[in-house]
Scaffold this motif. Structure first.
Motif, PDB file in Angstrom:
ATOM      1  N   TRP A  32     -25.375  22.846 -37.263  1.00 35.74           N
ATOM      2  CA  TRP A  32     -24.414  23.890 -37.611  1.00 35.74           C
ATOM      3  C   TRP A  32     -23.542  24.294 -36.420  1.00 35.74           C
ATOM      4  N   LYS A  33     -24.079  24.164 -35.214  1.00 35.99           N
ATOM      5  CA  LYS A  33     -23.301  24.545 -34.039  1.00 35.99           C
ATOM      6  C   LYS A  33     -22.072  23.653 -33.880  1.00 35.99           C
ATOM      7  N   TYR A  34     -22.243  22.357 -34.169  1.00 34.33           N
ATOM      8  CA  TYR A  34     -21.112  21.434 -34.039  1.00 34.33           C
ATOM      9  C   TYR A  34     -20.057  21.716 -35.108  1.00 34.33           C
ATOM     10  N   LEU A  35     -20.510  21.991 -36.319  1.00 34.83           N
ATOM     11  CA  LEU A  35     -19.575  22.311 -37.396  1.00 34.83           C
ATOM     12  C   LEU A  35     -18.822  23.603 -37.097  1.00 34.83           C
ATOM     13  N   LEU A  36     -19.542  24.625 -36.635  1.00 35.94           N
ATOM     14  CA  LEU A  36     -18.905  25.902 -36.321  1.00 35.94           C
ATOM     15  C   LEU A  36     -17.895  25.741 -35.192  1.00 35.94           C
ATOM     16  N   ALA A  37     -18.263  24.974 -34.165  1.00 34.23           N
ATOM     17  CA  ALA A  37     -17.340  24.748 -33.051  1.00 34.23           C
ATOM     18  C   ALA A  37     -16.082  24.028 -33.527  1.00 34.23           C
ATOM     19  N   GLY A  38     -16.244  23.060 -34.414  1.00 29.13           N
ATOM     20  CA  GLY A  38     -15.094  22.336 -34.934  1.00 29.13           C
ATOM     21  C   GLY A  38     -14.176  23.231 -35.743  1.00 29.13           C
ATOM     22  N   ILE A  39     -14.757  24.118 -36.555  1.00 28.30           N
ATOM     23  CA  ILE A  39     -13.951  25.036 -37.364  1.00 28.30           C
ATOM     24  C   ILE A  39     -13.217  26.034 -36.473  1.00 28.30           C
ATOM     25  N   ILE A  40     -13.896  26.542 -35.442  1.00 30.14           N
ATOM     26  CA  ILE A  40     -13.240  27.469 -34.506  1.00 30.14           C
ATOM     27  C   ILE A  40     -12.071  26.784 -33.803  1.00 30.14           C
ATOM     28  N   CYS A  41     -12.246  25.522 -33.449  1.00 31.31           N
ATOM     29  CA  CYS A  41     -11.158  24.780 -32.799  1.00 31.31           C
ATOM     30  C   CYS A  41      -9.967  24.599 -33.731  1.00 31.31           C
ATOM     31  N   GLN A  42     -10.219  24.508 -35.037  1.00 25.85           N
ATOM     32  CA  GLN A  42      -9.098  24.436 -35.985  1.00 25.85           C
ATOM     33  C   GLN A  42      -8.280  25.723 -35.927  1.00 25.85           C
ATOM     34  N   TYR A  43      -8.971  26.834 -35.815  1.00 24.10           N
ATOM     35  CA  TYR A  43      -8.283  28.123 -35.715  1.00 24.10           C
ATOM     36  C   TYR A  43      -7.496  28.215 -34.411  1.00 24.10           C
ATOM     37  N   ILE A  44      -8.098  27.763 -33.314  1.00 19.48           N
ATOM     38  CA  ILE A  44      -7.410  27.795 -32.017  1.00 19.48           C
ATOM     39  C   ILE A  44      -6.173  26.908 -32.055  1.00 19.48           C
ATOM     40  N   HIS A  45      -6.283  25.767 -32.702  1.00 16.21           N
ATOM     41  CA  HIS A  45      -5.128  24.879 -32.847  1.00 16.21           C
ATOM     42  C   HIS A  45      -4.013  25.573 -33.628  1.00 16.21           C
ATOM     43  N   GLY A  46      -4.387  26.315 -34.664  1.00 15.58           N
ATOM     44  CA  GLY A  46      -3.392  27.068 -35.418  1.00 15.58           C
ATOM     45  C   GLY A  46      -2.715  28.135 -34.573  1.00 15.58           C
TER      46      GLY A  46
END
Length: 310
Positions: A31-45
């Motif tokens: 779950w940590k990898y998935l959460l980090a990936g989703i947070i990075c999507q927000y940062i990219h936005g």
């Protein structure tokens, strides 16, 4: 007839429940990898919205794609978005196919861990690139005279951190390289490796090529934005894919991921449940990849021959 339908529905429900247990176990570990990936999507936005504040409209740059491809016009800009939405939804639904189909080749959680890793690496390069040089946007809302071409200075942090849907659709300045192409190429390359339908793979690549032309014809990106995306994304996925550990084979690994049930069922029985009702060694043999690769439809007979030494 009703008895047969009821029995098949029961098998489908058991497979679905077994898959839920398996994926929850994987989710607890990753779950940590998935959460980090989703947070990075927000940062990219946020980064894409931030560069919009620096965007200054100007004359559209000379572009060979604009010269060769006819302009679709503002009223037909939805065509490229429709193609992208089709690619996105098709891949998203495919990643959840193990929950209902017998031919389980991948784990949903592990597939998305890999996909997010590819996306994050490509998006980091994208952010660095479009902050290095801001080009005048060729899209209609980014041209001179449009009220959306520039953003007024934000009044608060809240205005920057909380993006609205309109800001995502009408961004300017984040050109090199195309975010739509990042997602599309990552999805298609993932299905190319783990999918089993050769015809769908061929159609997927043709669809991405078509989307490339539509993006340019819609004047949403310059040709360079699409060209850079094609070789950058493919190279990034190639190198990262070789660095990441390979996903476990469903035949050998599924049983290990399923806990023992209270009634004393063995892991082998849980494995049979996860793969349907067969439990037949022949059925397992058809699912076994050769040299660690997912077999496409039409290659199962060759795999049988190789594994039996013929």
């Amino acid at each position: 007839m009703s008895l047969y339908i009821g029995r098949e529905a029961s098998k489908l429900w058991k497979r679905f429940c077994a898959e839920i247990i398996t994926e929850l176990n994987l989710l607890a570990e990753n779950w940590k990898y998935l959460l980090a990936g989703i947070i990075c999507q927000y940062i990219h936005g946020l980064a894409a919205r931030g560069v919009h504040y620096f965007h200054r409209p100007g004359p559209i740059l000379q572009d060979v794609g604009f010269f060769l491809l006819p302009e679709l016009g503002l009223d037909k800009g939805y065509i490229s978005e429709t193609v992208f939405t089709f690619i996105f939804l098709s891949f998203f639904l495919w990643t959840f196919h193990p929950f209902i189909l017998k031919s389980k080749k991948v784990y949903t959680v592990l597939v998305w861990c890999r996909v997010l890793a590819f996306l994050v690496a490509c998006q980091i390069l994208r952010v660095i690139t479009f902050y290095s040089t801001q080009l005048p946007g060729p899209n209609y809302h980014c041209r001179e005279g449009s009220k959306l071409a520039t953003l007024p200075r934000p009044d608060s942090v809240h205005e920057v951190l909380f993006m609205n849907f309109r800001g995502v659709l009408y961004g300017c300045g984040d050109l090199i390289f195309s975010s739509h192409m990042i997602f599309s190429l990552v999805f298609v390359r993932t299905y190319q490796k783990y999918g089993t339908r050769r015809f769908i793979k061929q159609c997927a690549w043709l669809t991405v090529v078509l989307q490339s032309f539509l993006i340019i014809a819609s004047r949403k990106h310059y040709t360079v934005d699409v060209v850079v995306a094609w070789y950058t994304v493919n190279l990034v996925v190639f190198f990262i894919d070789h660095k990441l550990p390979e996903m476990p084979d469903r035949t050998g690994g599924a049983a290990l991921l399923l806990p023992l049930s209270k009634d004393g069922r063995t892991k082998e029985e849980n494995h049979k449940l996860l793969n349907g009702n067969s439990g037949d060694p022949v059925d397992w043999r058809l699912r076994t990849p050769v040299n660690g690769k997912i077999l496409e439809d039409g290659n199962n007979g060759h795999a049988d021959s190789v594994m039996n030494g013929v």
